[in-house]
Write a protein that holds these residues in place. Structure first.
Motif, PDB file in Angstrom:
ATOM      1  N   SER A 108     -17.493   8.245   9.051  1.00  0.00           N
ATOM      2  CA  SER A 108     -16.923   7.727   7.804  1.00  0.00           C
ATOM      3  C   SER A 108     -17.230   6.250   7.620  1.00  0.00           C
ATOM      4  O   SER A 108     -17.106   5.722   6.521  1.00  0.00           O
ATOM      5  N   GLY A 109     -17.614   5.584   8.705  1.00  0.00           N
ATOM      6  CA  GLY A 109     -17.855   4.148   8.645  1.00  0.00           C
ATOM      7  C   GLY A 109     -16.612   3.332   8.902  1.00  0.00           C
ATOM      8  O   GLY A 109     -16.655   2.108   8.948  1.00  0.00           O
ATOM      9  N   VAL A 110     -15.475   3.990   9.085  1.00  0.00           N
ATOM     10  CA  VAL A 110     -14.208   3.316   9.363  1.00  0.00           C
ATOM     11  C   VAL A 110     -13.993   3.334  10.874  1.00  0.00           C
ATOM     12  O   VAL A 110     -14.207   4.352  11.528  1.00  0.00           O
ATOM     13  N   LYS A 111     -13.569   2.198  11.447  1.00  0.00           N
ATOM     14  CA  LYS A 111     -13.365   2.125  12.894  1.00  0.00           C
ATOM     15  C   LYS A 111     -12.287   3.098  13.326  1.00  0.00           C
ATOM     16  O   LYS A 111     -11.184   3.124  12.796  1.00  0.00           O
ATOM     17  N   THR A 112     -12.649   3.921  14.302  1.00  0.00           N
ATOM     18  CA  THR A 112     -11.714   4.893  14.863  1.00  0.00           C
ATOM     19  C   THR A 112     -12.123   5.210  16.292  1.00  0.00           C
ATOM     20  O   THR A 112     -13.308   5.147  16.625  1.00  0.00           O
ATOM     21  N   ASP A 113     -11.148   5.529  17.126  1.00  0.00           N
ATOM     22  CA  ASP A 113     -11.436   5.957  18.491  1.00  0.00           C
ATOM     23  C   ASP A 113     -11.582   7.477  18.576  1.00  0.00           C
ATOM     24  O   ASP A 113     -11.853   8.011  19.643  1.00  0.00           O
ATOM     25  N   ALA A 114     -11.383   8.161  17.457  1.00  0.00           N
ATOM     26  CA  ALA A 114     -11.567   9.614  17.429  1.00  0.00           C
ATOM     27  C   ALA A 114     -13.059   9.915  17.571  1.00  0.00           C
ATOM     28  O   ALA A 114     -13.879   9.360  16.851  1.00  0.00           O
ATOM     29  N   LEU A 115     -13.388  10.763  18.523  1.00  0.00           N
ATOM     30  CA  LEU A 115     -14.795  11.082  18.777  1.00  0.00           C
ATOM     31  C   LEU A 115     -15.278  12.235  17.892  1.00  0.00           C
ATOM     32  O   LEU A 115     -14.483  13.109  17.520  1.00  0.00           O
ATOM     33  N   PRO A 116     -16.563  12.268  17.570  1.00  0.00           N
ATOM     34  CA  PRO A 116     -17.108  13.336  16.725  1.00  0.00           C
ATOM     35  C   PRO A 116     -16.866  14.734  17.274  1.00  0.00           C
ATOM     36  O   PRO A 116     -16.815  15.701  16.513  1.00  0.00           O
ATOM     37  N   VAL A 117     -16.677  14.866  18.574  1.00  0.00           N
ATOM     38  CA  VAL A 117     -16.471  16.175  19.189  1.00  0.00           C
ATOM     39  C   VAL A 117     -15.211  16.868  18.642  1.00  0.00           C
ATOM     40  O   VAL A 117     -15.100  18.093  18.700  1.00  0.00           O
ATOM     41  N   ILE A 118     -14.291  16.103  18.065  1.00  0.00           N
ATOM     42  CA  ILE A 118     -13.103  16.708  17.446  1.00  0.00           C
ATOM     43  C   ILE A 118     -13.535  17.746  16.414  1.00  0.00           C
ATOM     44  O   ILE A 118     -13.018  18.856  16.372  1.00  0.00           O
ATOM     45  N   TRP A 119     -14.494  17.379  15.580  1.00  0.00           N
ATOM     46  CA  TRP A 119     -14.918  18.252  14.486  1.00  0.00           C
ATOM     47  C   TRP A 119     -15.959  19.277  14.943  1.00  0.00           C
ATOM     48  O   TRP A 119     -16.196  20.249  14.248  1.00  0.00           O
ATOM     49  N   GLU A 120     -16.518  19.061  16.118  1.00  0.00           N
ATOM     50  CA  GLU A 120     -17.496  20.002  16.677  1.00  0.00           C
ATOM     51  C   GLU A 120     -16.802  21.098  17.485  1.00  0.00           C
ATOM     52  O   GLU A 120     -17.321  22.202  17.607  1.00  0.00           O
ATOM     53  N   ALA A 121     -15.657  20.786  18.059  1.00  0.00           N
ATOM     54  CA  ALA A 121     -14.903  21.749  18.881  1.00  0.00           C
ATOM     55  C   ALA A 121     -13.495  21.871  18.310  1.00  0.00           C
ATOM     56  O   ALA A 121     -12.496  21.694  19.011  1.00  0.00           O
TER      57      ALA A 121
END
Length: 173
Positions: A108-121
């Motif tokens: 999203s371009g917004v700083k976050t510690d959420a990793l992309p794997v959240i949406w992959e798994a």
């Protein structure tokens, strides 16, 4: 047929975007333009609003956990403080399932510690959120009953659900 410079620029941008999407995946996410960042996600908020809301709620949960942790270290814990803190955890996380809609990750371009794997798994992530929700409810029940040994065990179990999720789905841990 006349090609307008604007049409050419849009076509070139689309081509570059397609090339970037087909890359190795090692490149950092491209910055998102302000118009795209302002689009509402499935939860009705923008990526920035969503990330800010989830960080605010999770910081409140962290504060409640600190209160519980500190209280359990006391020889005479302040039961009212423990009960209030334990009750705040399920209250703060009641809408947790809405905190991670598509489009609210690092891309999203917004700083976050959420990793992309959240949406992959997603199924595993959702399962871990459900585990946390159940553990938080148990913690609250134990606290409202005023049973220090039960609060201690429920607090450990709730913390374990946090850790299980953070190990895989959160950066900067």
């Amino acid at each position: 047929m006349t090609i307008r410079p604007t049409s050419f620029a849009l076509a070139a941008f689309a081509g570059f975007a397609l090339l970037a999407a087909c890359g190795s995946g090692d490149a950092p996410a491209a910055s998102v333009d302000a118009e795209t960042a302002a689009l509402p996600l499935s939860n009705g908020m923008t990526a920035a609003e969503t990330i800010d809301a989830r960080q605010t709620h999770l910081k409140a949960v962290g504060k409640a956990f600190k209160t519980i942790s500190d209280g359990l270290k006391e020889s005479e814990p302040d039961m009212a403080a423990l009960q209030a803190a334990a009750a705040s955890v399920p209250a703060e996380t009641a809408t947790m399932a809405d905190w991670f809609p598509d489009g609210s990750g690092p891309a999203s371009g917004v700083k976050t510690d959420a990793l992309p794997v959240i949406w992959e798994a997603r199924a595993d992530f959702d399962s871990k959120m459900a585990d946390f929700t159940a553990a938080a409810a148990t913690l609250d029940t134990a606290a409202q009953a005023g049973d220090i040994p039960a609060i201690t065990e429920a607090f450990k179990a709730t913390g374990a659900t946090c850790k299980a999720c953070h190990q895989t789905y959160r950066a900067d841990d």
